[in-house]
Design an enzyme around this catalytic site. Structure first.
Site, PDB file in Angstrom:
ATOM      1  N   LYS A  13      -7.068  -1.552  10.956  1.00 49.10           N
ATOM      2  CA  LYS A  13      -7.297  -0.919   9.859  1.00 49.10           C
ATOM      3  C   LYS A  13      -8.702  -1.316   9.450  1.00 49.10           C
ATOM      4  O   LYS A  13      -9.576  -0.195   9.444  1.00 49.10           O
ATOM      5  CB  LYS A  13      -6.367  -1.127   8.715  1.00 49.10           C
ATOM      6  CG  LYS A  13      -6.613  -0.504   7.559  1.00 49.10           C
ATOM      7  CD  LYS A  13      -5.628  -0.328   6.834  1.00 49.10           C
ATOM      8  CE  LYS A  13      -4.930  -1.980   6.286  1.00 49.10           C
ATOM      9  NZ  LYS A  13      -5.617  -2.304   5.220  1.00 49.10           N
ATOM     10  N   ARG A  88       0.064   0.414  -2.830  1.00 45.92           N
ATOM     11  CA  ARG A  88       0.857  -0.286  -1.891  1.00 45.92           C
ATOM     12  C   ARG A  88       2.585   0.092  -2.052  1.00 45.92           C
ATOM     13  O   ARG A  88       3.387   0.001  -1.452  1.00 45.92           O
ATOM     14  CB  ARG A  88       0.950  -1.908  -2.277  1.00 45.92           C
ATOM     15  CG  ARG A  88      -0.399  -2.293  -1.827  1.00 45.92           C
ATOM     16  CD  ARG A  88      -0.296  -3.987  -1.957  1.00 45.92           C
ATOM     17  NE  ARG A  88      -1.542  -4.581  -1.880  1.00 45.92           N
ATOM     18  CZ  ARG A  88      -2.153  -5.099  -0.486  1.00 45.92           C
ATOM     19  NH1 ARG A  88      -1.163  -5.076   0.405  1.00 45.92           N
ATOM     20  NH2 ARG A  88      -3.046  -5.614  -0.244  1.00 45.92           N
ATOM     21  N   ARG A 127      -3.901 -14.243  18.005  1.00 49.12           N
ATOM     22  CA  ARG A 127      -5.431 -14.106  17.523  1.00 49.12           C
ATOM     23  C   ARG A 127      -5.941 -15.418  17.591  1.00 49.12           C
ATOM     24  O   ARG A 127      -5.337 -16.553  16.969  1.00 49.12           O
ATOM     25  CB  ARG A 127      -5.290 -13.478  16.036  1.00 49.12           C
ATOM     26  CG  ARG A 127      -6.756 -13.136  15.443  1.00 49.12           C
ATOM     27  CD  ARG A 127      -6.639 -12.267  14.449  1.00 49.12           C
ATOM     28  NE  ARG A 127      -5.806 -12.722  13.571  1.00 49.12           N
ATOM     29  CZ  ARG A 127      -5.383 -11.793  12.551  1.00 49.12           C
ATOM     30  NH1 ARG A 127      -5.820 -10.558  12.478  1.00 49.12           N
ATOM     31  NH2 ARG A 127      -4.462 -12.123  11.396  1.00 49.12           N
ATOM     32  N   ARG A 160      -5.538 -18.961  12.780  1.00 46.48           N
ATOM     33  CA  ARG A 160      -5.621 -19.115  11.449  1.00 46.48           C
ATOM     34  C   ARG A 160      -4.284 -19.746  10.884  1.00 46.48           C
ATOM     35  O   ARG A 160      -3.212 -19.689  11.596  1.00 46.48           O
ATOM     36  CB  ARG A 160      -5.718 -17.637  10.860  1.00 46.48           C
ATOM     37  CG  ARG A 160      -7.203 -17.140  10.790  1.00 46.48           C
ATOM     38  CD  ARG A 160      -7.115 -15.703  10.289  1.00 46.48           C
ATOM     39  NE  ARG A 160      -6.168 -15.482   9.106  1.00 46.48           N
ATOM     40  CZ  ARG A 160      -5.998 -14.193   8.630  1.00 46.48           C
ATOM     41  NH1 ARG A 160      -6.956 -13.172   9.015  1.00 46.48           N
ATOM     42  NH2 ARG A 160      -5.453 -13.912   7.558  1.00 46.48           N
ATOM     43  N   ARG A 171       5.411 -11.373   6.059  1.00 44.62           N
ATOM     44  CA  ARG A 171       4.169 -10.269   5.674  1.00 44.62           C
ATOM     45  C   ARG A 171       4.356  -8.609   6.050  1.00 44.62           C
ATOM     46  O   ARG A 171       4.439  -7.882   5.709  1.00 44.62           O
ATOM     47  CB  ARG A 171       2.967 -10.703   6.323  1.00 44.62           C
ATOM     48  CG  ARG A 171       2.233 -11.900   5.469  1.00 44.62           C
ATOM     49  CD  ARG A 171       0.903 -12.788   6.358  1.00 44.62           C
ATOM     50  NE  ARG A 171      -0.007 -11.703   6.638  1.00 44.62           N
ATOM     51  CZ  ARG A 171      -0.928 -11.921   7.437  1.00 44.62           C
ATOM     52  NH1 ARG A 171      -1.031 -13.017   8.344  1.00 44.62           N
ATOM     53  NH2 ARG A 171      -2.162 -11.064   7.610  1.00 44.62           N
TER      54      ARG A 171
END
Length: 221
Positions: A13, A88, A127, A160, A171
């Site tokens: 996004k 949201r 990632r 991360r 999440r």
């Protein structure tokens, strides 16, 4: 061109949003950034938000909407905007519609960059980010030539801290629970454009632009 941008963490996004900014010459308004800037500037709404944040409470929608109203009044947003991070949930979507109607700037498109949850988990868990230059790789889909070493600058690659299975699962569960009602809301109004987030970045962007321009009756350029 007034767009609400929807997509889970890892969907691409942010990348596509930046490209839309250039394509349509409109600002991307990330409500998280907007909130932090208002607090840092010490504006009236920023001080009000800070009081809630300091008390460990969520900033009320009315305060966030007030910040959005102020941001949309700036000259760079007169031809449109890309709103990222709000709404949201359905209640926020309805409140945003009321605000935009009051401003005479109704929403044109709710753009959903759609990626399967299992693929999102792989993207985020794999990632790797260079601590020196910020280049991003993926252990599964785009690994560096040498494990742990950045192809660009030779810096160290790291995960991360929040890119772990438990955090990512939570999440994505929250995102899915919140977003399904939004998808239904915008679909019912025929405002939703759903584009697959799988494939090459350029191909995804071309599909997004084609769908937006077709929806709004713009000619190809």
């Amino acid at each position: 061109m007034r767009i609400v941008l929807l997509g889970a963490p890892g969907s691409g996004k942010g990348t596509q949003g930046k490209r839309l900014v250039t394509r349509y010459a409109i600002p991307q308004i990330a409500t998280g950034d907007l909130l932090r800037a208002a607090v840092a500037d010490g504006s009236e709404l920023g001080r009000e938000a800070k009081n809630y944040m300091d008390a460990g409470q969520l900033v009320p929608d009315t305060v966030v909407l007030g910040m959005i109203r102020e941001r949309l009044a700036r000259p760079d947003a007169q031809n449109g905007f890309i709103l990222d991070g709000f709404p949201r949930n359905r209640a926020q979507a309805e409140a945003l519609d009321d605000l935009l109607a009051d401003l005479g700037q109704p929403l044109d498109v709710a753009l959903l960059i759609d990626v399967d949850i299992d693929i999102l988990k792989q993207r985020i868990l794999g990632r790797l980010t260079c601590i020196q230059c910020g280049a991003v790789f993926n252990a599964y889909t785009n690994p560096p030539r040498t494990e742990g070493i950045c192809d660009v600058c030779g810096g160290e690659l790291q995960h991360r801290a929040d890119d772990n299975a438990d955090t990512i699962g939570a999440r994505l569960d929250v995102y899915e629970a919140q977003t399904k009602p939004l998808i239904e809301y915008y679909s019912a109004r025929d405002d939703l454009i759903r584009v697959s987030g799988l494939g090459e970045i350029d191909d995804i962007f071309a599909a997004i632009v084609s769908d937006i321009d077709r929806r709004l009756g713009h000619g190809a350029s």
